[in-house]
Motif scaffolding. Sequence first.
Motif, PDB file in Angstrom:
ATOM      1  N   ASN A 104       0.671  -1.299  -0.017  1.00 39.98           N
ATOM      2  CA  ASN A 104      -0.055   0.030   0.025  1.00 39.98           C
ATOM      3  C   ASN A 104       0.749   1.146   0.228  1.00 39.98           C
ATOM      4  OD1 ASN A 104      -0.263   1.168   2.751  1.00 39.98           O
ATOM      5  ND2 ASN A 104      -0.183  -1.006   3.365  1.00 39.98           N
ATOM      6  N   THR A 105       0.295   2.393  -0.282  1.00 42.08           N
ATOM      7  CA  THR A 105       0.960   3.509  -0.338  1.00 42.08           C
ATOM      8  C   THR A 105      -0.148   4.505   0.571  1.00 42.08           C
ATOM      9  OG1 THR A 105       1.714   3.374  -2.535  1.00 42.08           O
ATOM     10  CG2 THR A 105       1.502   5.556  -1.923  1.00 42.08           C
ATOM     11  N   ALA A 106       0.359   4.932   1.560  1.00 41.63           N
ATOM     12  CA  ALA A 106      -0.331   5.928   2.395  1.00 41.63           C
ATOM     13  C   ALA A 106       0.528   7.349   2.557  1.00 41.63           C
ATOM     14  CB  ALA A 106      -0.193   5.208   3.818  1.00 41.63           C
ATOM     15  N   HIS A 107      -0.336   8.471   2.958  1.00 40.86           N
ATOM     16  CA  HIS A 107       0.415   9.585   3.211  1.00 40.86           C
ATOM     17  C   HIS A 107      -0.137   9.861   4.724  1.00 40.86           C
ATOM     18  CE1 HIS A 107       0.164   9.410  -1.230  1.00 40.86           C
ATOM     19  NE2 HIS A 107       1.308  10.343  -1.026  1.00 40.86           N
ATOM     20  N   TYR A 108       1.028  10.134   5.565  1.00 42.04           N
ATOM     21  CA  TYR A 108       0.616  10.434   6.878  1.00 42.04           C
ATOM     22  C   TYR A 108       1.357  11.794   7.121  1.00 42.04           C
ATOM     23  CZ  TYR A 108      -0.052  10.521  11.852  1.00 42.04           C
ATOM     24  OH  TYR A 108      -0.258  10.878  13.183  1.00 42.04           O
ATOM     25  N   ASP A 116       4.994  -2.597   2.502  1.00 38.44           N
ATOM     26  CA  ASP A 116       4.595  -4.195   1.930  1.00 38.44           C
ATOM     27  C   ASP A 116       4.525  -5.033   3.419  1.00 38.44           C
ATOM     28  OD1 ASP A 116       5.056  -6.762   1.128  1.00 38.44           O
ATOM     29  OD2 ASP A 116       6.869  -6.511   0.306  1.00 38.44           O
ATOM     30  N   GLU A 117       3.367  -5.425   3.635  1.00 38.31           N
ATOM     31  CA  GLU A 117       3.076  -5.770   4.866  1.00 38.31           C
ATOM     32  C   GLU A 117       2.049  -7.053   4.978  1.00 38.31           C
ATOM     33  OE1 GLU A 117       2.223  -1.495   7.092  1.00 38.31           O
ATOM     34  OE2 GLU A 117       0.600  -2.356   5.841  1.00 38.31           O
ATOM     35  N   TRP A 118       2.331  -7.882   6.156  1.00 40.04           N
ATOM     36  CA  TRP A 118       1.434  -9.031   6.241  1.00 40.04           C
ATOM     37  C   TRP A 118       0.466  -8.641   6.943  1.00 40.04           C
ATOM     38  CZ3 TRP A 118       1.385 -13.377   3.634  1.00 40.04           C
ATOM     39  CH2 TRP A 118       2.342 -14.031   3.002  1.00 40.04           C
ATOM     40  N   THR A 119      -0.941  -8.909   6.902  1.00 41.40           N
ATOM     41  CA  THR A 119      -1.962  -8.396   7.555  1.00 41.40           C
ATOM     42  C   THR A 119      -2.700  -9.446   8.249  1.00 41.40           C
ATOM     43  OG1 THR A 119      -3.672  -7.835   5.734  1.00 41.40           O
ATOM     44  CG2 THR A 119      -2.214  -6.122   6.361  1.00 41.40           C
ATOM     45  N   THR A 120      -3.146  -9.477   9.357  1.00 34.97           N
ATOM     46  CA  THR A 120      -3.752 -10.518   9.849  1.00 34.97           C
ATOM     47  C   THR A 120      -5.011  -9.811  10.608  1.00 34.97           C
ATOM     48  OG1 THR A 120      -2.363 -12.148  10.412  1.00 34.97           O
ATOM     49  CG2 THR A 120      -4.276 -12.345  11.594  1.00 34.97           C
ATOM     50  N   ASP A 121      -6.413 -10.266  10.047  1.00 38.93           N
ATOM     51  CA  ASP A 121      -7.464  -9.609  10.658  1.00 38.93           C
ATOM     52  C   ASP A 121      -8.309 -10.560  11.236  1.00 38.93           C
ATOM     53  OD1 ASP A 121      -7.416  -6.749   9.445  1.00 38.93           O
ATOM     54  OD2 ASP A 121      -7.818  -7.637   7.623  1.00 38.93           O
ATOM     55  N   VAL A 122      -8.862 -10.234  12.505  1.00 38.04           N
ATOM     56  CA  VAL A 122      -9.703 -11.221  13.088  1.00 38.04           C
ATOM     57  C   VAL A 122     -11.360 -10.537  13.107  1.00 38.04           C
ATOM     58  CG1 VAL A 122     -10.242 -12.203  15.403  1.00 38.04           C
ATOM     59  CG2 VAL A 122      -7.960 -11.603  14.688  1.00 38.04           C
TER      60      VAL A 122
END
Length: 146
Positions: A104-108, A116-122
Amino acid sequence: MAQSGEEQAPGPPPDRGASDADHARLTAIVDDWAAAIVANDAARIAGFMADEWVIVSESGITDRETFLDYVRSGDLTHSAMEAITPPRVRVHGDTALVTVRITNTAHYGGQRFDADEWTTDVFVRRDGHWRCVLSHITPAAPPAGS
């Protein structure tokens, strides 16, 4: 081994505990949630989250309202979010775990961040609807040799 004596390449393990309908629904939810995030639409994003949702990242724990406030204010925006692996969906009754590698590309705060991430959603199923209660992100390891 195959009958001919040649080894077969192992395929991905089956999604034990996830019906085809649950797997398809949760996969669609993850895709729709990513689209809401790229649209920077706090109301749409909130629709995927349970009230008690939190995200855990390298900077700690952020609760639902704080995250949504960042989006509402424009301090946090996303211009891209793409799954680069198929989601791994595991359902245990009314709880589901979805793990996927995301870029993803984010602006903060006015600065661009490419992740570049591993995501785990519960997710929990309440009143027939899946809502996320926890998201956990872990930076993906860089490719070997880089």
